[in-house]
Enzyme design. Structure first.
Site, PDB file in Angstrom:
ATOM      1  N   ASN A   9       0.881  -1.170   0.000  1.00 58.52           N
ATOM      2  CA  ASN A   9       0.000   0.000   0.000  1.00 58.52           C
ATOM      3  C   ASN A   9       0.916   1.217   0.000  1.00 58.52           C
ATOM      4  O   ASN A   9       1.507   1.549   1.025  1.00 58.52           O
ATOM      5  CB  ASN A   9      -0.899  -0.007   1.249  1.00 58.52           C
ATOM      6  CG  ASN A   9      -1.679   1.288   1.386  1.00 58.52           C
ATOM      7  OD1 ASN A   9      -1.843   2.021   0.414  1.00 58.52           O
ATOM      8  ND2 ASN A   9      -2.165   1.565   2.593  1.00 58.52           N
ATOM      9  N   LYS A  11       0.174   4.330  -0.447  1.00 54.14           N
ATOM     10  CA  LYS A  11      -0.420   5.572   0.087  1.00 54.14           C
ATOM     11  C   LYS A  11      -0.091   6.748  -0.839  1.00 54.14           C
ATOM     12  O   LYS A  11      -0.057   6.580  -2.054  1.00 54.14           O
ATOM     13  CB  LYS A  11       0.074   5.833   1.517  1.00 54.14           C
ATOM     14  CG  LYS A  11      -0.025   4.614   2.421  1.00 54.14           C
ATOM     15  CD  LYS A  11       0.206   4.958   3.858  1.00 54.14           C
ATOM     16  CE  LYS A  11       0.254   3.697   4.682  1.00 54.14           C
ATOM     17  NZ  LYS A  11       0.178   3.949   6.102  1.00 54.14           N
ATOM     18  N   HIS A  95      -9.426   1.590   4.432  1.00 57.83           N
ATOM     19  CA  HIS A  95      -8.169   1.768   5.180  1.00 57.83           C
ATOM     20  C   HIS A  95      -8.432   2.760   6.311  1.00 57.83           C
ATOM     21  O   HIS A  95      -9.223   3.699   6.170  1.00 57.83           O
ATOM     22  CB  HIS A  95      -7.068   2.292   4.246  1.00 57.83           C
ATOM     23  CG  HIS A  95      -5.721   2.254   4.873  1.00 57.83           C
ATOM     24  ND1 HIS A  95      -5.302   3.214   5.769  1.00 57.83           N
ATOM     25  CD2 HIS A  95      -4.711   1.360   4.782  1.00 57.83           C
ATOM     26  CE1 HIS A  95      -4.075   2.907   6.190  1.00 57.83           C
ATOM     27  NE2 HIS A  95      -3.699   1.775   5.604  1.00 57.83           N
ATOM     28  N   GLU A  97      -6.868   5.189   7.303  1.00 58.38           N
ATOM     29  CA  GLU A  97      -6.650   6.599   6.934  1.00 58.38           C
ATOM     30  C   GLU A  97      -7.874   7.145   6.194  1.00 58.38           C
ATOM     31  O   GLU A  97      -8.218   8.323   6.334  1.00 58.38           O
ATOM     32  CB  GLU A  97      -5.356   6.727   6.106  1.00 58.38           C
ATOM     33  CG  GLU A  97      -4.133   6.544   6.998  1.00 58.38           C
ATOM     34  CD  GLU A  97      -2.925   5.914   6.331  1.00 58.38           C
ATOM     35  OE1 GLU A  97      -2.846   5.883   5.097  1.00 58.38           O
ATOM     36  OE2 GLU A  97      -2.031   5.448   7.072  1.00 58.38           O
ATOM     37  N   GLU A 167      -5.695  -4.450  10.756  1.00 59.37           N
ATOM     38  CA  GLU A 167      -4.695  -3.395  10.923  1.00 59.37           C
ATOM     39  C   GLU A 167      -5.010  -2.573  12.174  1.00 59.37           C
ATOM     40  O   GLU A 167      -5.808  -1.620  12.109  1.00 59.37           O
ATOM     41  CB  GLU A 167      -4.692  -2.478   9.699  1.00 59.37           C
ATOM     42  CG  GLU A 167      -4.301  -3.170   8.418  1.00 59.37           C
ATOM     43  CD  GLU A 167      -3.606  -2.215   7.444  1.00 59.37           C
ATOM     44  OE1 GLU A 167      -2.570  -2.606   6.911  1.00 59.37           O
ATOM     45  OE2 GLU A 167      -4.091  -1.085   7.261  1.00 59.37           O
ATOM     46  N   GLY A 173       2.326   2.546  10.616  1.00 58.11           N
ATOM     47  CA  GLY A 173       3.258   3.650  10.414  1.00 58.11           C
ATOM     48  C   GLY A 173       4.002   4.071  11.668  1.00 58.11           C
ATOM     49  O   GLY A 173       4.676   5.094  11.692  1.00 58.11           O
ATOM     50  N   SER A 213       3.304  -2.006  10.458  1.00 60.99           N
ATOM     51  CA  SER A 213       4.758  -2.083  10.673  1.00 60.99           C
ATOM     52  C   SER A 213       5.338  -3.471  10.380  1.00 60.99           C
ATOM     53  O   SER A 213       6.208  -3.948  11.115  1.00 60.99           O
ATOM     54  CB  SER A 213       5.119  -1.603  12.082  1.00 60.99           C
ATOM     55  OG  SER A 213       4.702  -0.259  12.267  1.00 60.99           O
TER      56      SER A 213
HETATM   57  C1  PEP Z   1      -0.776   0.397   6.070  1.00 57.30           C
HETATM   58  O1  PEP Z   1      -0.860   1.583   5.853  1.00 57.30           O
HETATM   59  O2  PEP Z   1      -1.658  -0.346   5.634  1.00 57.30           O
HETATM   60  C2  PEP Z   1       0.364  -0.110   6.834  1.00 57.30           C
HETATM   61  C3  PEP Z   1       0.282  -1.303   7.329  1.00 57.30           C
HETATM   62  O3  PEP Z   1       1.437   0.744   6.989  1.00 57.30           O
HETATM   63  P1  PEP Z   1       2.862   0.391   7.683  1.00 57.30           P
HETATM   64  O4  PEP Z   1       3.319  -0.921   7.124  1.00 57.30           O
HETATM   65  O5  PEP Z   1       3.750   1.529   7.302  1.00 57.30           O
HETATM   66  O6  PEP Z   1       2.609   0.317   9.163  1.00 57.30           O
END
Ligand code: PEP
Length: 250
Positions: A9, A11, A95, A97, A167, A173, A213
């Site tokens: 992803n 973003k 998501h 976000e 998630e 992040g 992460s």
């Molecule tokens: C995400 O945005 O779906 C995500 C898992 O980000 P990150 O791997 O940076 O934590």
């Protein structure tokens, strides 16, 4: 057996030149992988050129979002037909976000899921709790609520084909992944909830990713968990080397 699915992803990262450069490197690095599905969900402007670069591979393409209408006065949105026309097999829906920054609620996400299924787009539905919900011991209730609201009215035949991504917001992040045990506990709960909502066949078929992460150095222990079928990867998917290590987690 569920095929592991590792999906990037990106973003709000990568203009067209950067996207093409990364995809060219990445496809070379994973050319020998045949037992893991790899995908890239990218910004809208990157989808057309990525589709060309990835045409000679099995790497799947996805959009990071999608609107549920086919056409009309919806400035700035993308329809399921539009993302399909540039080669998208997947679309991330809900998501955190999108939920938090852009105010997308579960009723809208339910419409988006239905539109995805009607147009043969496989949704990657993101669900997960905030830190305060986990601290208040409300994380299971939160995730159950999201599943029931987002999947309301969706048939088992469609649900089987979708991907769920657990998630937890506190792990996205932040560099602070859930422990493999915390991730497995929730992913198992999600699978059990899908079995209650539908049936065991559907629960056994559906792929459930963990996201938050995921890095080359923690992916293996996450993937050792019996219910975790892959990862949705943000920052570590931006570099071809690190994302290819995640795809080759074994
Ligand atoms: C995400 O945005 O779906 C995500 C898992 O980000 P990150 O791997 O940076 O934590």
């Amino acid at each position: 057996m569920r095929t592991p699915f590792m999906c990037a992803n990106w973003k709000l990262h990568k203009d067209v030149d950067e996207a093409v450069e990364m995809a060219k490197k990445f496809k070379e690095l994973v050319a020998d992988v045949d037992d893991v599905e790899a995908g890239i969900c990218a910004p809208a402007v990157d989808l057309y050129p990525l589709n060309e670069v990835l045409a000679d591979t099995d790497i799947k393409l996805g959009s990071e979002n999608m609107y549920h209408k086919e056409s009309g006065a919806y400035t700035g949105e993308l329809s399921p037909q539009m993302i399909k026309s540039v080669g998208c097999e997947y679309a991330i829906i809900g998501h955190s976000e999108r939920r938090e920054i852009f105010g997308e609620d579960d009723a809208l996400l339910n419409l988006k899921l239905k539109a995805a299924f009607e147009n043969d787009i496989k949704p990657i539905l993101c669900i997960g709790e905030k830190l305060e919900e986990r601290e208040a011991d409300e994380h299971f209730a939160r995730v159950k609520f999201q599943l029931e609201a987002d999947l309301s009215g969706i048939e088992a035949e469609d649900a089987k084909d979708m991907v769920l991504a657990y998630e937890p917001l506190w792990a996205i992040g932040t560099g602070e992944s859930a422990t493999p045990e915390q991730a497995e506990e929730m992913v198992k709960y999600i699978r059990d909830t899908v079995a209650e909502m539908y049936d065991q066949d559907t629960a056994d078929a559906i792929r459930i990713q963990y996201g938050g992460s995921v890095k080359p150095w923690n992916v293996e222990e996450i993937m050792e968990q019996p219910n975790i079928d892959g990862a949705l990867v943000g920052s570590a998917s931006l570099e071809a080397e690190s994302f290819s290590k995640i795809v080759k987690f074994k």
